[in-house]
Design a protein around this motif. Structure first.
Motif, PDB file in Angstrom:
ATOM      1  N   ILE A  44      13.324  18.552  -0.483  1.00 54.32           N
ATOM      2  CA  ILE A  44      11.992  18.350   0.097  1.00 54.32           C
ATOM      3  C   ILE A  44      10.990  17.905  -0.956  1.00 54.32           C
ATOM      4  CG2 ILE A  44      11.274  20.754  -0.181  1.00 54.32           C
ATOM      5  CD1 ILE A  44      10.513  18.339   2.769  1.00 54.32           C
ATOM      6  N   SER A  45      11.257  18.227  -2.222  1.00 54.51           N
ATOM      7  CA  SER A  45      10.354  17.811  -3.293  1.00 54.51           C
ATOM      8  C   SER A  45      10.382  16.302  -3.508  1.00 54.51           C
ATOM      9  CB  SER A  45      10.707  18.531  -4.604  1.00 54.51           C
ATOM     10  OG  SER A  45      12.009  18.173  -5.031  1.00 54.51           O
ATOM     11  N   ASP A  46      11.366  15.607  -2.912  1.00 58.07           N
ATOM     12  CA  ASP A  46      11.414  14.144  -3.007  1.00 58.07           C
ATOM     13  C   ASP A  46      10.275  13.497  -2.225  1.00 58.07           C
ATOM     14  OD1 ASP A  46      13.697  14.331  -4.538  1.00 58.07           O
ATOM     15  OD2 ASP A  46      15.066  14.013  -2.850  1.00 58.07           O
ATOM     16  N   PHE A  47       9.666  14.255  -1.304  1.00 57.30           N
ATOM     17  CA  PHE A  47       8.556  13.739  -0.496  1.00 57.30           C
ATOM     18  C   PHE A  47       7.232  14.110  -1.166  1.00 57.30           C
ATOM     19  CE2 PHE A  47      12.077  14.231   2.384  1.00 57.30           C
ATOM     20  CZ  PHE A  47      12.006  13.128   3.223  1.00 57.30           C
ATOM     21  N   THR A  84       4.394  14.023   0.383  1.00 58.89           N
ATOM     22  CA  THR A  84       3.658  14.757   1.411  1.00 58.89           C
ATOM     23  C   THR A  84       4.467  14.696   2.703  1.00 58.89           C
ATOM     24  OG1 THR A  84       1.531  14.981   2.557  1.00 58.89           O
ATOM     25  CG2 THR A  84       2.333  12.741   2.178  1.00 58.89           C
ATOM     26  N   TRP A  85       4.052  15.463   3.703  1.00 59.88           N
ATOM     27  CA  TRP A  85       4.704  15.384   5.003  1.00 59.88           C
ATOM     28  C   TRP A  85       4.611  13.968   5.560  1.00 59.88           C
ATOM     29  CZ3 TRP A  85       7.776  19.105   6.362  1.00 59.88           C
ATOM     30  CH2 TRP A  85       7.474  20.449   6.136  1.00 59.88           C
ATOM     31  N   LEU A  96       0.808  -1.218   0.000  1.00 59.85           N
ATOM     32  CA  LEU A  96       0.000   0.000   0.000  1.00 59.85           C
ATOM     33  C   LEU A  96       0.844   1.272   0.000  1.00 59.85           C
ATOM     34  CD1 LEU A  96      -2.694  -1.152   2.595  1.00 59.85           C
ATOM     35  CD2 LEU A  96      -2.964  -0.987   0.121  1.00 59.85           C
ATOM     36  N   ASP A  97       2.176   1.101  -0.132  1.00 61.42           N
ATOM     37  CA  ASP A  97       3.090   2.265  -0.165  1.00 61.42           C
ATOM     38  C   ASP A  97       2.937   3.131   1.082  1.00 61.42           C
ATOM     39  OD1 ASP A  97       4.116   1.570  -2.668  1.00 61.42           O
ATOM     40  OD2 ASP A  97       2.462   2.568  -3.688  1.00 61.42           O
ATOM     41  N   MET A  98       2.844   2.481   2.219  1.00 60.90           N
ATOM     42  CA  MET A  98       2.746   3.196   3.485  1.00 60.90           C
ATOM     43  C   MET A  98       4.152   3.370   4.023  1.00 60.90           C
ATOM     44  SD  MET A  98      -0.489   1.015   4.962  1.00 60.90           S
ATOM     45  CE  MET A  98      -0.780   1.977   6.432  1.00 60.90           C
ATOM     46  N   HIS A  99       4.610   4.620   4.145  1.00 59.31           N
ATOM     47  CA  HIS A  99       5.981   4.896   4.516  1.00 59.31           C
ATOM     48  C   HIS A  99       6.116   5.343   5.970  1.00 59.31           C
ATOM     49  CE1 HIS A  99       6.572   4.346   0.374  1.00 59.31           C
ATOM     50  NE2 HIS A  99       6.167   5.551  -0.006  1.00 59.31           N
ATOM     51  N   THR A 100       5.181   4.971   6.819  1.00 60.47           N
ATOM     52  CA  THR A 100       5.195   5.406   8.209  1.00 60.47           C
ATOM     53  C   THR A 100       5.782   4.312   9.087  1.00 60.47           C
ATOM     54  OG1 THR A 100       3.177   6.646   7.794  1.00 60.47           O
ATOM     55  CG2 THR A 100       3.802   6.308  10.086  1.00 60.47           C
ATOM     56  N   LEU A 109      17.698  14.802  18.386  1.00 61.27           N
ATOM     57  CA  LEU A 109      16.450  15.558  18.337  1.00 61.27           C
ATOM     58  C   LEU A 109      15.307  14.695  18.854  1.00 61.27           C
ATOM     59  CD1 LEU A 109      15.011  18.175  17.247  1.00 61.27           C
ATOM     60  CD2 LEU A 109      14.690  16.931  15.094  1.00 61.27           C
ATOM     61  N   TYR A 110      14.435  15.307  19.623  1.00 62.12           N
ATOM     62  CA  TYR A 110      13.220  14.645  20.115  1.00 62.12           C
ATOM     63  C   TYR A 110      12.042  15.488  19.649  1.00 62.12           C
ATOM     64  CZ  TYR A 110      10.387  11.861  23.382  1.00 62.12           C
ATOM     65  OH  TYR A 110       9.483  10.996  23.923  1.00 62.12           O
ATOM     66  N   TYR A 111      11.027  14.868  19.049  1.00 64.61           N
ATOM     67  CA  TYR A 111       9.938  15.666  18.483  1.00 64.61           C
ATOM     68  C   TYR A 111       8.629  14.890  18.434  1.00 64.61           C
ATOM     69  CZ  TYR A 111      11.253  13.030  14.279  1.00 64.61           C
ATOM     70  OH  TYR A 111      11.569  12.025  13.399  1.00 64.61           O
ATOM     71  N   ASP A 112       7.575  15.649  18.307  1.00 67.21           N
ATOM     72  CA  ASP A 112       6.224  15.103  18.155  1.00 67.21           C
ATOM     73  C   ASP A 112       6.072  14.631  16.716  1.00 67.21           C
ATOM     74  OD1 ASP A 112       3.537  14.646  17.849  1.00 67.21           O
ATOM     75  OD2 ASP A 112       2.887  16.554  18.701  1.00 67.21           O
ATOM     76  N   SER A 113       5.892  13.330  16.529  1.00 68.18           N
ATOM     77  CA  SER A 113       5.869  12.798  15.165  1.00 68.18           C
ATOM     78  C   SER A 113       4.536  12.998  14.458  1.00 68.18           C
ATOM     79  CB  SER A 113       6.257  11.315  15.159  1.00 68.18           C
ATOM     80  OG  SER A 113       5.589  10.598  16.168  1.00 68.18           O
ATOM     81  N   SER A 114       3.533  13.563  15.154  1.00 73.48           N
ATOM     82  CA  SER A 114       2.294  13.920  14.456  1.00 73.48           C
ATOM     83  C   SER A 114       2.464  15.234  13.698  1.00 73.48           C
ATOM     84  CB  SER A 114       1.124  14.030  15.442  1.00 73.48           C
ATOM     85  OG  SER A 114       1.337  15.096  16.353  1.00 73.48           O
ATOM     86  N   MET A 115       3.544  15.955  14.001  1.00 72.38           N
ATOM     87  CA  MET A 115       3.895  17.161  13.248  1.00 72.38           C
ATOM     88  C   MET A 115       4.512  16.731  11.922  1.00 72.38           C
ATOM     89  SD  MET A 115       6.740  20.047  14.315  1.00 72.38           S
ATOM     90  CE  MET A 115       8.036  18.806  14.524  1.00 72.38           C
TER      91      MET A 115
END
Length: 200
Positions: free
Chosen positions: A134-137, A139-140, A72-76, A174-180
Motif C-alpha cells: 500500500i505504500s506504493d500509492f 494517496t488513495w 499532470l501525473d493524473m492516475h484516475t 467486485l462492484y464498488y463506489d469509486s469515490s471511496m
C-alpha cells in the motif's frame, strides 16, 4: 508539439461532465504549481486550449485528455471518459487483442479498451497490478462513479478506506463506489491482471 484546435477540440461538453473534468485538470495543474502556459507546454497543447478545457468551454478529444493526464501525473482512469449527449445511436467500437491504448502509472499498467469513441459513460480496461504494498500509492485512488472489477489472473488484495483488506483471486469480482478511497496490490508471484469497467 503545436496546438491544433480543429482536430483536438470538438464541440461543447455537457455542463456537469465538462465542469468536473476541467476542475480535476485545474486542481492537478495547481498541485504541481504550474501556470497554464507551463502545463500546456508539458502536454503539447496551447495555453488557450487548456484554459477552455478548465473552464468547460470546449470538450477535449481522448488524445488531449491522455496527454494532460500523463503530463499532470493524473492516475484516475475515469478522466478518460468523455461523456455528453451526442444524439448518435447504434455506435460501436472495437479493440483487437493486445491493441488497447496503454496508460502506465507507478502502480498499474492499464490497457484502455474501445477508446476511439469519446462520447460515452463507460470505460473498460485491463490492468496489470504492479503495486506490491500500500505504500506504493502516494494517496488513495478515488474518483466519481462506480466500478466493476473482475480478476483475470493472479491474486491481489483490494484495500479501501472503509473496509478490511479483501483478498481476491482469478474469477472473483467486485462492484464498488469509486469515490471511496481504494487501491489494489498483487499478492501472487506474478502480477495480477484484472478487467475494470468504470461507470461515471
Amino acid at each position: 508539439m503545436p496546438d491544433n484546435n480543429q482536430n483536438d477540440v470538438r464541440g461543447s461538453e455537457s455542463p456537469s461532465d465538462g465542469a468536473a473534468l476541467g476542475q480535476s485538470i485545474r486542481d492537478a495543474r495547481r498541485a504541481k504549481g504550474w501556470t497554464l502556459e507551463e502545463a500546456g507546454q508539458a502536454a503539447g497543447i496551447g495555453r488557450s486550449t487548456l484554459s477552455k478545457i478548465e473552464n468547460n468551454q470546449t470538450r477535449p478529444s481522448f488524445e488531449i485528455v491522455r496527454r494532460l493526464t500523463q503530463a499532470l501525473d493524473m492516475h484516475t482512469p475515469n478522466l478518460f471518459l468523455q461523456s455528453g449527449q451526442t444524439g448518435i445511436s447504434g455506435r460501436r467500437d472495437y479493440t483487437a487483442k493486445g491493441q488497447g491504448e496503454p496508460k502506465d502509472t507507478p502502480t498499474y499498467l492499464h490497457e484502455l479498451l474501445c477508446s476511439d469513441l469519446t462520447s460515452k459513460r463507460m470505460l473498460p480496461y485491463i490492468s496489470e497490478i504492479k503495486a506490491r504494498d500500500i505504500s506504493d500509492f502516494e494517496t488513495w485512488i478515488r474518483h466519481s462513479g462506480e466500478e466493476f472489477m473482475y480478476v483475470l489472473s493472479g491474486e491481489l488484495t483490494f484495500i479501501s478506506e472503509h473496509y478490511r483488506p479483501l483478498p481476491m483471486k482469478a474469477g472473483d469480482s467486485l462492484y464498488y463506489d469509486s469515490s471511496m478511497g481504494h487501491g489494489c496490490i498483487s499478492t501472487s508471484e506474478e502480477n495480477a491482471r484484472v478487467l475494470w469497467v468504470s461507470l461515471e
